[in-house]
Design an enzyme around this catalytic site. Sequence first.
Site, short mmCIF file in Angstrom:
data_model
loop_
_atom_site.label_atom_id
_atom_site.label_comp_id
_atom_site.label_asym_id
_atom_site.label_seq_id
_atom_site.Cartn_x
_atom_site.Cartn_y
_atom_site.Cartn_z
N TYR A 124 32.07 -42.43 -70.91
CA TYR A 124 31.88 -43.64 -71.71
C TYR A 124 31.80 -43.34 -73.20
O TYR A 124 31.53 -44.24 -73.99
CB TYR A 124 30.62 -44.39 -71.26
N LYS A 171 29.10 -34.24 -59.10
CA LYS A 171 30.31 -33.67 -58.48
C LYS A 171 30.47 -32.27 -59.08
O LYS A 171 31.53 -31.91 -59.62
CB LYS A 171 31.51 -34.59 -58.79
N ASP A 204 30.30 -38.31 -53.47
CA ASP A 204 31.02 -38.96 -52.35
C ASP A 204 30.13 -39.00 -51.10
O ASP A 204 30.04 -40.03 -50.42
CB ASP A 204 32.37 -38.29 -52.08
N ASP A 228 27.28 -46.33 -62.91
CA ASP A 228 27.92 -47.64 -63.00
C ASP A 228 28.44 -48.05 -61.62
O ASP A 228 28.17 -49.14 -61.11
CB ASP A 228 29.07 -47.55 -64.02
#
Length: 332
Positions: A124, A171, A204, A228
């Site tokens: 962002y 991740k 995930d 988000d």
Amino acid sequence: MTRAVTLIRGDGIGPEVSDAVLEILAAADVPIAWEEAVVGQAAEKREGDPLPASALDAIRRTRVALKGPVGTPIGKGFQSVNVRLRQAFTLYANLRPVRNVEGVASRFQGVDLVIVRENTESLYSGLEHTVVPGVVESLKIITEVASTRIARYAFEYARANGRRRVTAIHKANIMKLSDGLFLDCFRRVAEDYPDIAADDRIVDAACMRLVMNPESFDVLLLENLYGDIVSDLAAGLVGGLGLVPGANLGNDAAIFEAVHGTAPDIAGQNKANPTALLMSAILMLRHLDLPAHADRVEQALFRTLREGVKTPDLGGATGTREFAKEVVARLA
Ligand code: NAI
């Protein structure tokens, strides 16, 4: 003592849900003097900037704002006003409590989790450029300073609110440097909080677990993009975006807003659920050290929902304005 608070009604359903919330807070006699700042489409038309300096000055003065959603053009146009606001005031912590509400049907019960989202960096940062035609680069910025700050916030929040576990979601198996740094900072900070359990999950796998065993999560710590996405996923666990509040917190200012956007599909139709913004306002009342007012409004809201008064997103037929009146009637 009356407190000055900046009000941003926003775009789409923003004015409708804001009016509902203002009506309820006025009926609850909250000692707030609202100072309206125009942001979004109306500001762009009038002043050529959806986030004019006058709005920034207003928040700088009051240090607290209640904000409706503001639209962002997709794939073109101006930078998100929401991101600009968070960066302008270094509102580094985005807090989003997600829990089942009695009377609202959901496939899950016992959901009571808190999303703590890093709010200032990652993808962002808005650093994108075309390398050569057909190839673009979008930079994911992760810093030790911001990662440590948000991890510390998550543990402090957990401790202050009787929470038992903070789970970092990442991740780092693929983004070994960026998410790796985020995770390292989390692990270092965790050592200072032996009373709070700390673990981590790959994003995930965390998503699968969230839709299978959401009740197993407590406080979730995520960098900006994952936060988000997972926020909307989590909203879906308890009945949708009409129910999930948020706070953007920094050292110098705080902006309270729902997780949802401008909902253009239902804007102007008296269909929007004002609960999410009302719950955001309740978080704001606690931030302003007005716990009795917060409790009173919250009890009236929960009673309204428990007694089956619902907007269309929750399967009911009550309009936004009528819902506000039902909450007001239960303030006594
Ligand atoms: P959205 O959150 O506005 O809507 C998604 C779905 O949820 C729609 O079907 C909508 O009708 C429903 N919904 C959302 N809030 C609701 C409420 N209070 N009551 C009943 N139903 C509700 O997401 P979308 O469509 O992706 O975004 C629309 C615009 O909002 C975009 O321009 C986006 O950039 C902006 N946005 C602004 C945010 C903010 O100001 N903080 C946050 C998210 C999106």
